[in-house]
Design an enzyme around this catalytic site. Sequence first.
Site, PDB file in Angstrom:
ATOM      1  N   SER A 105       0.857  -1.190   0.000  1.00  0.00           N
ATOM      2  CA  SER A 105       0.000   0.000   0.000  1.00  0.00           C
ATOM      3  C   SER A 105       0.888   1.232   0.000  1.00  0.00           C
ATOM      4  O   SER A 105       2.031   1.189   0.476  1.00  0.00           O
ATOM      5  CB  SER A 105      -0.880   0.033   1.253  1.00  0.00           C
ATOM      6  OG  SER A 105      -1.524   1.290   1.389  1.00  0.00           O
ATOM      7  N   TYR A 114      -2.250   0.275  10.067  1.00  0.00           N
ATOM      8  CA  TYR A 114      -2.389  -0.227   8.696  1.00  0.00           C
ATOM      9  C   TYR A 114      -1.065  -0.072   7.940  1.00  0.00           C
ATOM     10  O   TYR A 114      -0.587  -1.006   7.303  1.00  0.00           O
ATOM     11  CB  TYR A 114      -3.505   0.554   7.987  1.00  0.00           C
ATOM     12  CG  TYR A 114      -3.765   0.098   6.569  1.00  0.00           C
ATOM     13  CD1 TYR A 114      -4.415  -1.103   6.312  1.00  0.00           C
ATOM     14  CD2 TYR A 114      -3.379   0.888   5.482  1.00  0.00           C
ATOM     15  CE1 TYR A 114      -4.665  -1.514   5.003  1.00  0.00           C
ATOM     16  CE2 TYR A 114      -3.629   0.484   4.174  1.00  0.00           C
ATOM     17  CZ  TYR A 114      -4.279  -0.720   3.949  1.00  0.00           C
ATOM     18  OH  TYR A 114      -4.519  -1.120   2.661  1.00  0.00           O
TER      19      TYR A 114
END
Length: 255
Positions: free
Chosen positions: A138, A151
């Site tokens: 990501s 995250y």
Amino acid sequence: MGKKVAIVTGAANGIGRASALKFAEEGYAVAMIDINPVLSDTEEKIHSMGGECLSCVGDVQDEAVMEAFIQKVMDTYGTIDVLNNNAGIVVVKPLEDTKYEEFERVAKVNIGGTFVLTKLVLPVMKNQKSGVIVNLGSISGHVGQTEHAIYGATKGAVIAFTRAVAWEVANYNIRVNSVSPGSVDTPMLRSDIQLEATRTGMPFDEVKKIREAEQAFNRWADPSEIAEAIYFLASDKASFITGTDLLVDCGWAAK
């Protein structure tokens, strides 16, 4: 028999679904996993395309369930050519408001699930002396994102894991790479935006506009645009690429 086989996790919606459809479109038999029963919609879509697939509703971090699934794939197809680890969850909130249970759950799914599936698929690929693994990183693993510390940490871990495993299995002709998307129009991202809108009191569309501006083209990616990058890394066209993270972030990290 004879078809190439791709395992795609998180295939019920978003990037995972787009990836499963892309592999099916390219003639792969697709073995899909998701904890969400709406996975059956992806299965129906693949069948309507004339494609071949099987699916498992289960949690990627559950090693026993995943072991049974891999066995089912091998019993059905006899090979695993590609593993695409997409399954992921997010917690979006200030760090001091984050409970340990939330940290644990995100870590278990994002890095734990990637570890479990990779671990179970490697013996098959080593035996074949071939295979490709494409993990989902990501932009959060590359840049600091407010309220995404947990995250981002798990995605940074996935990218580091990818590099290490690539070297570990290189002698078996197995390639291991990751894709790091920017903002992609998925149910998960829309849920994030809704949370931010509720917390800040700003309208959803206003928050969406701010988040879209983090991309150079001022828009979010369609999941199919990320699936194309995943498919490229899985294909023979990427035959000399291993241990790499491919940013598909519309210039975000370059700013």
